[in-house]
Design an enzyme around this catalytic site. Sequence first.
Site, short mmCIF file in Angstrom:
data_model
loop_
_atom_site.label_atom_id
_atom_site.label_comp_id
_atom_site.label_asym_id
_atom_site.label_seq_id
_atom_site.Cartn_x
_atom_site.Cartn_y
_atom_site.Cartn_z
N VAL A 136 44.93 90.07 -39.07
CA VAL A 136 44.56 90.06 -37.66
C VAL A 136 43.04 90.15 -37.52
O VAL A 136 42.36 90.70 -38.38
CB VAL A 136 45.20 91.24 -36.88
CG1 VAL A 136 46.70 91.10 -36.83
CG2 VAL A 136 44.81 92.57 -37.46
N ASP A 137 42.54 89.58 -36.44
CA ASP A 137 41.11 89.66 -36.17
C ASP A 137 40.76 90.95 -35.45
O ASP A 137 39.70 91.51 -35.64
CB ASP A 137 40.66 88.47 -35.32
CG ASP A 137 40.84 87.15 -36.06
OD1 ASP A 137 40.62 87.13 -37.28
OD2 ASP A 137 41.22 86.17 -35.42
N ARG A 138 41.66 91.41 -34.58
CA ARG A 138 41.42 92.63 -33.81
C ARG A 138 42.70 93.45 -33.79
O ARG A 138 43.78 92.92 -33.68
CB ARG A 138 41.04 92.28 -32.38
CG ARG A 138 39.68 91.65 -32.28
CD ARG A 138 39.43 91.16 -30.85
NE ARG A 138 38.31 90.25 -30.84
CZ ARG A 138 38.38 88.95 -31.04
NH1 ARG A 138 39.54 88.40 -31.27
NH2 ARG A 138 37.32 88.21 -31.02
#
Length: 170
Positions: A136-138
Amino acid sequence: MFDLVAFCSLLFQAYIEAAEVMLEDDVASNKAIGSYGSSFIQIQQKESKKFYVLTHCNTSSLATAGFGTALGVIRALHDDGVLERAYCTETRPFNQGSRLTAYELVHDKIPVTLIGDYAAAALMKTRSIHAVIVGVDRVTANVEFLIVLLHKKGVQEKLKKQIKEVELAQ
């Protein structure tokens, strides 16, 4: 008199040293994440000796400084001798899974099969997938709540029942 060349040389060296420390710290953190993740999966899946893992997105050494976070868990499972096979999705629209994750797993001689994003549900229905590891990026606070919720007794059975109801309705 101020020596601009000497100053720039010192500044450049300071940046290089800071980057090397960041690299060492990132690889150490990634390996710790991999080790903890591998241990967690093995504890949760006591009845299995070998694991099938599905991964989506890319958090490998190409996304980090050398070992990977989510892919670090797969590497650790492989190093522990308990990974039977990793399945990675193509990860649309940029194909990080097919261009990056699959490439790294093949390079590291880790057993991997690349599947289309659309095939993940069928794979999970026909093959015993022991863990899904997602890059995941965030991450937000409610993700931790979801992880805790999924491990509570009865939630998995309820989700399975809902999936069967949807399948019957189709």
